[in-house]
Design a protein around this motif. Structure first.
Motif, PDB file in Angstrom:
ATOM      1  N   GLN A  86     -34.102  52.932   9.748  1.00  0.00           N
ATOM      2  CA  GLN A  86     -34.704  52.026   8.767  1.00  0.00           C
ATOM      3  C   GLN A  86     -35.807  51.187   9.406  1.00  0.00           C
ATOM      4  O   GLN A  86     -36.925  51.113   8.887  1.00  0.00           O
ATOM      5  CB  GLN A  86     -33.634  51.121   8.160  1.00  0.00           C
ATOM      6  CG  GLN A  86     -34.202  50.077   7.223  1.00  0.00           C
ATOM      7  CD  GLN A  86     -33.161  49.038   6.809  1.00  0.00           C
ATOM      8  OE1 GLN A  86     -32.051  49.028   7.294  1.00  0.00           O
ATOM      9  NE2 GLN A  86     -33.552  48.156   5.918  1.00  0.00           N
ATOM     10  N   LYS A  87     -35.500  50.570  10.525  1.00  0.00           N
ATOM     11  CA  LYS A  87     -36.460  49.690  11.199  1.00  0.00           C
ATOM     12  C   LYS A  87     -37.727  50.449  11.581  1.00  0.00           C
ATOM     13  O   LYS A  87     -38.843  50.034  11.261  1.00  0.00           O
ATOM     14  CB  LYS A  87     -35.815  49.090  12.445  1.00  0.00           C
ATOM     15  CG  LYS A  87     -36.753  48.296  13.305  1.00  0.00           C
ATOM     16  CD  LYS A  87     -36.070  47.852  14.588  1.00  0.00           C
ATOM     17  CE  LYS A  87     -37.076  47.224  15.527  1.00  0.00           C
ATOM     18  NZ  LYS A  87     -36.498  46.950  16.828  1.00  0.00           N
ATOM     19  N   ASN A 141     -39.871  51.957   8.553  1.00  0.00           N
ATOM     20  CA  ASN A 141     -40.678  50.955   7.862  1.00  0.00           C
ATOM     21  C   ASN A 141     -41.847  50.466   8.715  1.00  0.00           C
ATOM     22  O   ASN A 141     -42.933  50.202   8.201  1.00  0.00           O
ATOM     23  CB  ASN A 141     -39.800  49.807   7.376  1.00  0.00           C
ATOM     24  CG  ASN A 141     -38.923  50.247   6.223  1.00  0.00           C
ATOM     25  OD1 ASN A 141     -39.379  50.885   5.291  1.00  0.00           O
ATOM     26  ND2 ASN A 141     -37.644  49.932   6.290  1.00  0.00           N
ATOM     27  N   ASN A 176     -43.899  54.509   0.008  1.00  0.00           N
ATOM     28  CA  ASN A 176     -42.759  55.432  -0.065  1.00  0.00           C
ATOM     29  C   ASN A 176     -43.080  56.605  -0.982  1.00  0.00           C
ATOM     30  O   ASN A 176     -42.696  57.744  -0.705  1.00  0.00           O
ATOM     31  CB  ASN A 176     -41.509  54.704  -0.568  1.00  0.00           C
ATOM     32  CG  ASN A 176     -40.912  53.801   0.478  1.00  0.00           C
ATOM     33  OD1 ASN A 176     -41.058  54.035   1.675  1.00  0.00           O
ATOM     34  ND2 ASN A 176     -40.239  52.758   0.045  1.00  0.00           N
ATOM     35  N   LEU A 223     -36.112  56.233  -0.577  1.00  0.00           N
ATOM     36  CA  LEU A 223     -35.840  54.794  -0.701  1.00  0.00           C
ATOM     37  C   LEU A 223     -34.489  54.432  -0.086  1.00  0.00           C
ATOM     38  O   LEU A 223     -34.359  53.385   0.553  1.00  0.00           O
ATOM     39  CB  LEU A 223     -35.880  54.353  -2.161  1.00  0.00           C
ATOM     40  CG  LEU A 223     -37.268  54.262  -2.787  1.00  0.00           C
ATOM     41  CD1 LEU A 223     -37.157  54.042  -4.292  1.00  0.00           C
ATOM     42  CD2 LEU A 223     -38.075  53.157  -2.146  1.00  0.00           C
ATOM     43  N   ARG A 224     -33.492  55.280  -0.264  1.00  0.00           N
ATOM     44  CA  ARG A 224     -32.181  55.031   0.355  1.00  0.00           C
ATOM     45  C   ARG A 224     -32.298  54.984   1.875  1.00  0.00           C
ATOM     46  O   ARG A 224     -31.707  54.145   2.532  1.00  0.00           O
ATOM     47  CB  ARG A 224     -31.184  56.111  -0.048  1.00  0.00           C
ATOM     48  CG  ARG A 224     -30.716  56.011  -1.465  1.00  0.00           C
ATOM     49  CD  ARG A 224     -29.657  57.064  -1.761  1.00  0.00           C
ATOM     50  NE  ARG A 224     -29.365  57.104  -3.158  1.00  0.00           N
ATOM     51  CZ  ARG A 224     -29.331  58.215  -3.889  1.00  0.00           C
ATOM     52  NH1 ARG A 224     -29.540  59.390  -3.321  1.00  0.00           N
ATOM     53  NH2 ARG A 224     -29.061  58.163  -5.164  1.00  0.00           N
ATOM     54  N   TRP A 225     -33.071  55.929   2.422  1.00  0.00           N
ATOM     55  CA  TRP A 225     -33.282  55.945   3.874  1.00  0.00           C
ATOM     56  C   TRP A 225     -34.037  54.696   4.315  1.00  0.00           C
ATOM     57  O   TRP A 225     -33.671  54.063   5.294  1.00  0.00           O
ATOM     58  CB  TRP A 225     -34.070  57.173   4.296  1.00  0.00           C
ATOM     59  CG  TRP A 225     -33.409  58.485   4.041  1.00  0.00           C
ATOM     60  CD1 TRP A 225     -32.062  58.728   3.895  1.00  0.00           C
ATOM     61  CD2 TRP A 225     -34.048  59.744   3.902  1.00  0.00           C
ATOM     62  NE1 TRP A 225     -31.837  60.061   3.681  1.00  0.00           N
ATOM     63  CE2 TRP A 225     -33.040  60.717   3.679  1.00  0.00           C
ATOM     64  CE3 TRP A 225     -35.369  60.159   3.940  1.00  0.00           C
ATOM     65  CZ2 TRP A 225     -33.322  62.064   3.504  1.00  0.00           C
ATOM     66  CZ3 TRP A 225     -35.657  61.506   3.763  1.00  0.00           C
ATOM     67  CH2 TRP A 225     -34.638  62.442   3.553  1.00  0.00           C
ATOM     68  N   ALA A 226     -35.084  54.335   3.572  1.00  0.00           N
ATOM     69  CA  ALA A 226     -35.930  53.193   3.948  1.00  0.00           C
ATOM     70  C   ALA A 226     -35.174  51.869   3.870  1.00  0.00           C
ATOM     71  O   ALA A 226     -35.444  50.945   4.634  1.00  0.00           O
ATOM     72  CB  ALA A 226     -37.164  53.141   3.048  1.00  0.00           C
ATOM     73  N   ARG A 227     -34.226  51.788   2.959  1.00  0.00           N
ATOM     74  CA  ARG A 227     -33.451  50.544   2.802  1.00  0.00           C
ATOM     75  C   ARG A 227     -32.214  50.497   3.682  1.00  0.00           C
ATOM     76  O   ARG A 227     -31.514  49.500   3.725  1.00  0.00           O
ATOM     77  CB  ARG A 227     -33.059  50.374   1.341  1.00  0.00           C
ATOM     78  CG  ARG A 227     -34.257  50.111   0.457  1.00  0.00           C
ATOM     79  CD  ARG A 227     -33.850  49.925  -0.970  1.00  0.00           C
ATOM     80  NE  ARG A 227     -35.030  49.666  -1.795  1.00  0.00           N
ATOM     81  CZ  ARG A 227     -35.092  49.900  -3.082  1.00  0.00           C
ATOM     82  NH1 ARG A 227     -34.038  50.407  -3.719  1.00  0.00           N
ATOM     83  NH2 ARG A 227     -36.182  49.656  -3.746  1.00  0.00           N
ATOM     84  N   GLY A 228     -31.918  51.605   4.349  1.00  0.00           N
ATOM     85  CA  GLY A 228     -30.783  51.636   5.258  1.00  0.00           C
ATOM     86  C   GLY A 228     -29.464  51.982   4.620  1.00  0.00           C
ATOM     87  O   GLY A 228     -28.424  51.864   5.256  1.00  0.00           O
ATOM     88  N   GLY A 229     -29.467  52.421   3.371  1.00  0.00           N
ATOM     89  CA  GLY A 229     -28.224  52.790   2.703  1.00  0.00           C
ATOM     90  C   GLY A 229     -27.575  54.022   3.297  1.00  0.00           C
ATOM     91  O   GLY A 229     -26.357  54.095   3.431  1.00  0.00           O
ATOM     92  N   GLU A 266     -28.520  57.480   6.227  1.00  0.00           N
ATOM     93  CA  GLU A 266     -29.422  57.969   7.263  1.00  0.00           C
ATOM     94  C   GLU A 266     -29.784  59.412   6.955  1.00  0.00           C
ATOM     95  O   GLU A 266     -28.947  60.179   6.475  1.00  0.00           O
ATOM     96  CB  GLU A 266     -28.749  57.872   8.634  1.00  0.00           C
ATOM     97  CG  GLU A 266     -28.438  56.439   9.006  1.00  0.00           C
ATOM     98  CD  GLU A 266     -27.546  56.330  10.220  1.00  0.00           C
ATOM     99  OE1 GLU A 266     -26.828  57.294  10.542  1.00  0.00           O
ATOM    100  OE2 GLU A 266     -27.572  55.267  10.845  1.00  0.00           O
TER     101      GLU A 266
END
Length: 122
Positions: A5-6, A9, A19, A34-40, A42
């Motif tokens: 995530q870190k 981004n 995105n 979006l799930r990957w980008a928000r960390g929900g 991997e």
């Protein structure tokens, strides 16, 4: 497990991409990205490889807080990070012949690496 995530981004911001654009370019569902980008969740190894390739960074970028690339132009290898991932059990290699090496990531085949071409091959 890693800092996807870190780093995702940071790379996205640095490149000035959205995105939506990344999802379209990679051919992945925008909601999944979006799930990957928000960390929900991997990404699976194959998507991690595609994303790293898209941003032209080594996969190892996503495994550390502050990547220390030990890149040597003569060998084209990120030796310190690759060795670290290998010791942790994330990365494994199997020689096929003098030129080709099967690369496994978390127990799943990532691809076949050509030593001569310094890239993944079919």
């Amino acid at each position: 497990m890693y800092n996807f995530q870190k780093h995702f981004n940071e790379l996205k911001e640095k490149a000035g991409l959205t995105n939506y654009r990344i999802a379209k370019d990679l051919g992945v569902d925008r909601v999944q990205l979006l799930r990957w980008a928000r960390g929900g969740v991997e990404p699976k190894p194959e998507w991690l490889y595609k994303i790293a390739s898209y941003f032209e960074v080594p996969m190892e970028t996503f495994f550390t807080d502050e990547p220390k690339m030990n890149y040597t132009a003569t060998t084209g290898r990120y030796t310190s990070i690759v060795e670290g991932l290998r010791r942790l059990g994330y990365l494994d290699f199997h020689d096929i012949d003098d030129d080709r090496i099967e690369v496994e990531f978390n127990g799943e085949q990532l691809g076949i690496w050509s030593v001569y071409h310094q890239t993944f091959v079919d």
